[in-house]
Design a protein around this motif. Sequence first.
Motif, mmCIF file in Angstrom:
data_model
loop_
_atom_site.group_PDB
_atom_site.id
_atom_site.type_symbol
_atom_site.label_atom_id
_atom_site.label_comp_id
_atom_site.label_asym_id
_atom_site.label_seq_id
_atom_site.Cartn_x
_atom_site.Cartn_y
_atom_site.Cartn_z
ATOM 1 N N UNK A 102 3.843 -6.283 -7.813
ATOM 2 C CA UNK A 102 5.014 -5.424 -7.767
ATOM 3 C C UNK A 102 5.483 -5.147 -6.355
ATOM 4 N N UNK A 103 6.634 -4.534 -6.227
ATOM 5 C CA UNK A 103 7.156 -4.214 -4.893
ATOM 6 C C UNK A 103 6.373 -3.093 -4.232
ATOM 7 N N UNK A 104 6.433 -3.061 -2.906
ATOM 8 C CA UNK A 104 5.736 -2.037 -2.136
ATOM 9 C C UNK A 104 6.167 -0.637 -2.579
ATOM 10 N N UNK A 105 7.433 -0.505 -2.932
ATOM 11 C CA UNK A 105 7.974 0.812 -3.289
ATOM 12 C C UNK A 105 7.345 1.389 -4.557
ATOM 13 N N UNK A 106 6.691 0.548 -5.360
ATOM 14 C CA UNK A 106 6.055 1.033 -6.588
ATOM 15 C C UNK A 106 4.628 1.527 -6.359
ATOM 16 N N UNK A 107 4.101 1.317 -5.164
ATOM 17 C CA UNK A 107 2.742 1.767 -4.881
ATOM 18 C C UNK A 107 2.743 3.267 -4.602
ATOM 19 N N UNK A 108 1.664 3.914 -5.017
ATOM 20 C CA UNK A 108 1.566 5.370 -4.878
ATOM 21 C C UNK A 108 0.217 5.758 -4.285
ATOM 22 N N UNK A 109 0.035 7.053 -4.128
ATOM 23 C CA UNK A 109 -1.219 7.637 -3.641
ATOM 24 C C UNK A 109 -1.539 7.183 -2.221
ATOM 25 N N UNK A 110 -0.522 7.050 -1.408
ATOM 26 C CA UNK A 110 -0.727 6.653 -0.022
ATOM 27 C C UNK A 110 -1.500 7.732 0.728
ATOM 28 N N UNK A 111 -2.437 7.274 1.554
ATOM 29 C CA UNK A 111 -3.164 8.178 2.429
ATOM 30 C C UNK A 111 -2.606 8.109 3.832
ATOM 31 N N UNK A 112 -3.350 8.633 4.779
ATOM 32 C CA UNK A 112 -2.883 8.712 6.156
ATOM 33 C C UNK A 112 -3.007 7.405 6.923
ATOM 34 N N UNK A 113 -3.806 6.499 6.473
ATOM 35 C CA UNK A 113 -3.960 5.238 7.165
ATOM 36 C C UNK A 113 -5.008 5.296 8.255
ATOM 37 N N UNK A 114 -5.381 4.114 8.725
ATOM 38 C CA UNK A 114 -6.365 4.013 9.797
ATOM 39 C C UNK A 114 -5.847 3.022 10.833
ATOM 40 N N UNK A 115 -6.003 3.371 12.104
ATOM 41 C CA UNK A 115 -5.434 2.579 13.190
ATOM 42 C C UNK A 115 -6.383 1.475 13.626
ATOM 43 N N UNK A 116 -5.845 0.276 13.690
ATOM 44 C CA UNK A 116 -6.572 -0.882 14.205
ATOM 45 C C UNK A 116 -5.851 -1.354 15.460
ATOM 46 N N UNK A 117 -6.608 -1.484 16.543
ATOM 47 C CA UNK A 117 -6.048 -1.976 17.797
ATOM 48 C C UNK A 117 -6.844 -3.188 18.234
ATOM 49 N N UNK A 118 -6.155 -4.313 18.382
ATOM 50 C CA UNK A 118 -6.814 -5.554 18.792
ATOM 51 C C UNK A 118 -6.326 -5.907 20.186
ATOM 52 N N UNK A 119 -7.246 -5.933 21.123
ATOM 53 C CA UNK A 119 -6.884 -6.245 22.505
ATOM 54 C C UNK A 119 -7.038 -7.736 22.767
ATOM 55 N N UNK A 120 -6.164 -8.248 23.630
ATOM 56 C CA UNK A 120 -6.196 -9.694 23.924
ATOM 57 C C UNK A 120 -7.123 -9.995 25.083
#
Length: 120
Positions: A102-120
Amino acid sequence: VQLQASGGGLVQAGGSLTLSCTASGFSLDDKSIGWFHQAPGKEREGVSCISGTDGTTYMENSVKGRFSISRDNAKNAVLLQMNNLRPEDTGVYYCATGLCYGPLSDFTSWGQGTLVTVSS
């Protein structure tokens, strides 16, 4: 009800991280769970999904062969194993529940997320 993404951090290119999506108050066992990536200044995009019906997994083309998604039912969690990380994988990663096709807009129960930082 909200999901919670965790496990992000700072890693060098080529490194690995394991993200975890957990929930309190309801079981993830039979839920389709998607992982999403929002790079700085860009829209949120789907990365991977695992079906709650039959366990089918879906991976976005740019992460195929590098990322994998799985369940840890004992911990009521859905994991995103991220290997061979690239700088373009940098961003906030979210998990949510919906239909994998389904489309992204149909997803629910989103949390705050977690940050990933990849250095070169």
